[in-house]
Design an enzyme around this catalytic site. Structure first.
Site, PDB file in Angstrom:
ATOM      1  N   GLU A  55       5.630  -5.973 -27.112  1.00 60.23           N
ATOM      2  CA  GLU A  55       5.725  -4.602 -27.639  1.00 60.23           C
ATOM      3  C   GLU A  55       6.555  -3.769 -26.687  1.00 60.23           C
ATOM      4  O   GLU A  55       6.335  -3.807 -25.475  1.00 60.23           O
ATOM      5  CB  GLU A  55       4.358  -3.916 -27.746  1.00 60.23           C
ATOM      6  CG  GLU A  55       3.503  -4.373 -28.874  1.00 60.23           C
ATOM      7  CD  GLU A  55       2.224  -3.553 -29.015  1.00 60.23           C
ATOM      8  OE1 GLU A  55       2.242  -2.344 -28.685  1.00 60.23           O
ATOM      9  OE2 GLU A  55       1.224  -4.130 -29.431  1.00 60.23           O
ATOM     10  N   GLU A  65      -3.864  -6.142 -26.303  1.00 64.51           N
ATOM     11  CA  GLU A  65      -4.145  -5.175 -25.239  1.00 64.51           C
ATOM     12  C   GLU A  65      -5.605  -5.217 -24.814  1.00 64.51           C
ATOM     13  O   GLU A  65      -6.329  -4.224 -24.860  1.00 64.51           O
ATOM     14  CB  GLU A  65      -3.769  -3.756 -25.704  1.00 64.51           C
ATOM     15  CG  GLU A  65      -2.300  -3.624 -26.043  1.00 64.51           C
ATOM     16  CD  GLU A  65      -1.808  -2.194 -26.249  1.00 64.51           C
ATOM     17  OE1 GLU A  65      -0.623  -1.942 -25.981  1.00 64.51           O
ATOM     18  OE2 GLU A  65      -2.602  -1.346 -26.662  1.00 64.51           O
TER      19      GLU A  65
HETATM   20  C1  BGP Z   1      -0.093  -0.226 -28.588  1.00 60.52           C
HETATM   21  C2  BGP Z   1      -0.733  -0.973 -29.725  1.00 60.52           C
HETATM   22  C3  BGP Z   1       0.024  -0.974 -30.998  1.00 60.52           C
HETATM   23  C4  BGP Z   1       0.948   0.184 -31.228  1.00 60.52           C
HETATM   24  C5  BGP Z   1       1.582   0.748 -29.983  1.00 60.52           C
HETATM   25  C6  BGP Z   1       2.219   2.090 -30.165  1.00 60.52           C
HETATM   26  O1  BGP Z   1      -1.070   0.339 -27.785  1.00 60.52           O
HETATM   27  O2  BGP Z   1      -0.951  -2.331 -29.391  1.00 60.52           O
HETATM   28  O3  BGP Z   1      -0.862  -1.272 -32.029  1.00 60.52           O
HETATM   29  O4  BGP Z   1       0.525   1.061 -32.160  1.00 60.52           O
HETATM   30  O5  BGP Z   1       0.710   0.846 -28.915  1.00 60.52           O
HETATM   31  O6  BGP Z   1       1.238   3.065 -30.146  1.00 60.52           O
HETATM   32  P1  BGP Z   1       1.153   4.221 -31.203  1.00 60.52           P
HETATM   33  O7  BGP Z   1       1.095   3.536 -32.513  1.00 60.52           O
HETATM   34  O8  BGP Z   1      -0.078   4.960 -30.911  1.00 60.52           O
HETATM   35  O9  BGP Z   1       2.374   5.026 -31.025  1.00 60.52           O
END
Ligand code: BGP
Length: 469
Positions: free
Chosen positions: A362, A170
């Site tokens: 993701e 990201e």
């Molecule tokens: C993205 C990241 C991840 C992951 C995901 C979910 O921004 O790349 O590392 O964690 O989001 O977010 P969260 O864990 O805050 O729910």
């Protein structure tokens, strides 16, 4: 539902959110070890006992058991990251830590046993803390050299074990989370726009340099960028709202535009000019940037809505990038607005813009799960809400493929429960596999298969035909 043959189905994780063992076998501290409340929370002087990431879900010691479960679901690929601090504990050493290198050798060998293709993020919010504190992270040009040394080391070591690489997780989040994303120790409020965009530039050069070096080490490597994808909608059809969308989009697309085109877009040059941002971009940097990526990967959790009308700006609780609430969408328990069709839209947008293979690395639903006794007396979670979320998104993925989008694969976020990045909670669960660990540190760390475990297994086995339109 038609998915390509050899479609890379799988799941995604990141070292800092699940490995634990934060100080084991020579590992150094990363920025994660001082953010016990996640990316938006305060920064502590050192690791504190309330930081769930220190122990994570102890994947470091349980990876064999976990990979066997991924294999049982039929994963074709598995995304995780290498913790930079296992390889270079401080980040600026010249010699790597052999124990750290060995851990990932063992991990990749374990995946190979099951024919699971690793998809490896080189830097997933895991900048060595020493680099943040001593150099102010990516604001400093020296970071390019430290990163180069690190990626050269792991590319060389794993050149026959890993084919798919992502340079920065990201990368466009650095604008919103300079410490977690860019290892920038200067507090956000004190950080000048020039320093912030200089840091972006350094990461972009480092990413292109990694692509160049990787292809020299193994021409078969497929190296991609990774961005937060968020289609942006206008709140109304007023042209000013549409312009607001265009400008918001540009802050995101800027990063993938440079990665794919190898040069800065005109709209960013204008932005820099009008905001008094002066960047140090050398002729060598411009040459390096021409090493463009093989594919574009992204995370997708939600769309965003924008308006030019300040009075209508009721902030959403979005994943990092923000925006205003969309009145037509429902939201998760954490306020993330759920929008499966947005995934079809963004897939088409990227494809039309770049004509490069895409990879969804993701996507998923963070929710509170309840462990219950199943029909056969085993512990499980009846996570129909997660199944619905993933099913509906995958249906839109199939639509995009039918539209002509070239998509390499799909990895759900947090295929096994892990610690959240934004809030550092474990109760925000994404997995097909439940991990018995709670935010107060209690729990056996035992693993249990949720209902979605069997559902996803079926999706993979049928190459998507079991999805319900
Ligand atoms: C993205 C990241 C991840 C992951 C995901 C979910 O921004 O790349 O590392 O964690 O989001 O977010 P969260 O864990 O805050 O729910």
């Amino acid at each position: 539902m038609k998915f390509p043959e050899n479609f890379l189905w799988g799941g995604a994780t990141a070292a800092n959110q699940y490995e634990g063992a934060y100080n084991v076998d020579g590992k150094g501290l990363s920025v994660q070890d001082v953010t016990p409340k996640g990316g938006f929370g305060p920064i502590t002087d050192g690791p504190t006992p309330d930081n769930m990431k220190l122990e994570g879900i102890d994947f470091y010691h349980r990876y064999k058991e976990d990979i066997a479960l991924f294999a049982e679901m039929g994963f074709k690929t598995y995304r995780t990251s290498i913790a930079w601090t296992r390889i270079f504990p401080n980040g600026d050493e010249t010699e790597p830590n052999e124990a750290g290198l060995q851990f990932y050798d063992d991990l990749f060998d374990e995946l190979a046993k099951y024919g699971i293709e690793p998809l490896i993020t080189l830097s997933h919010y895991e900048t060595p803390l020493h680099l943040a504190r001593t150099y102010d992270g990516w604001v400093n040009r020296k970071m390019i050299g430290f990163y180069e040394n690190y990626v050269r080391t792991v590319f060389t070591r794993y050149k026959d074990k890993v084919k798919y690489w992502l340079t920065f997780n990201e990368i466009n989040s650095i604008i919103h989370l300079p410490f977690m994303s860019g290892g920038i120790a200067t507090p956000k409020e004190q950080l000048s726009k020039s320093d912030l965009y200089q840091a972006c530039h350094h990461e972009l050069v480092a990413s292109a340099l990694a692509t160049k070096i990787g292809h020299e080490i193994n021409p078969d490597f497929k190296i991609g960028c990774m961005v937060i994808a968020m289609p942006t909608y206008p709140l109304t059809s007023h042209p000013d709202d549409v312009i607001a969308v265009m400008e918001a989009d540009r802050q995101n697309f800027f990063f993938s535009d440079v990665h794919v085109r190898g040069t800065y877009p005109g709209y960013m040059k204008r932005y820099f000019r009008e905001h008094g941002i002066e960047l140090n971009i050398t002729p060598e940097d411009e040459e390096i940037l021409k090493n463009t990526v093989d594919f574009v990967s992204f995370s997708y959790y939600m769309s965003s809505t924008e308006t030019a009308d300040e009075s209508k700006k009721v902030k959403g609780a979005g994943n990092i990038l923000g925006g205003v609430m969309n009145p037509y969408l429902e939201a998760s328990e954490w306020g993330w607005q759920i929008d499966p069709k947005g995934l079809r839209i963004i897939l088409n947008t990227f494809w039309d813009r770049y004509q490069k293979p895409l990879f969804i690395v993701e996507n998923g639903l963070g929710a509170v799960d309840e462990l219950v006794k199943g029909e056969n007396g085993e512990w499980t979670v009846n996570d129909d809400y997660r199944i619905k979320y993933l099913n509906d998104h995958l249906v839109q993925v199939a639509e995009a493929i039918a539209d002509g989008v070239d998509l390499m694969g799909y990895t759900t976020w947090g295929c096994i429960d892990l610690v959240s990045a934004s809030t550092a909670e474990l109760k925000k669960r994404y997995g097909f596999i439940y991990v018995d660990r709670n935010d107060d540190g209690s729990g056996t760390l035992n693993r249990y298969k949720k209902k979605s475990f069997y559902w996803y297994k079926d999706v993979i086995a049928t190459n998507g035909e079991s999805l319900k339109a």
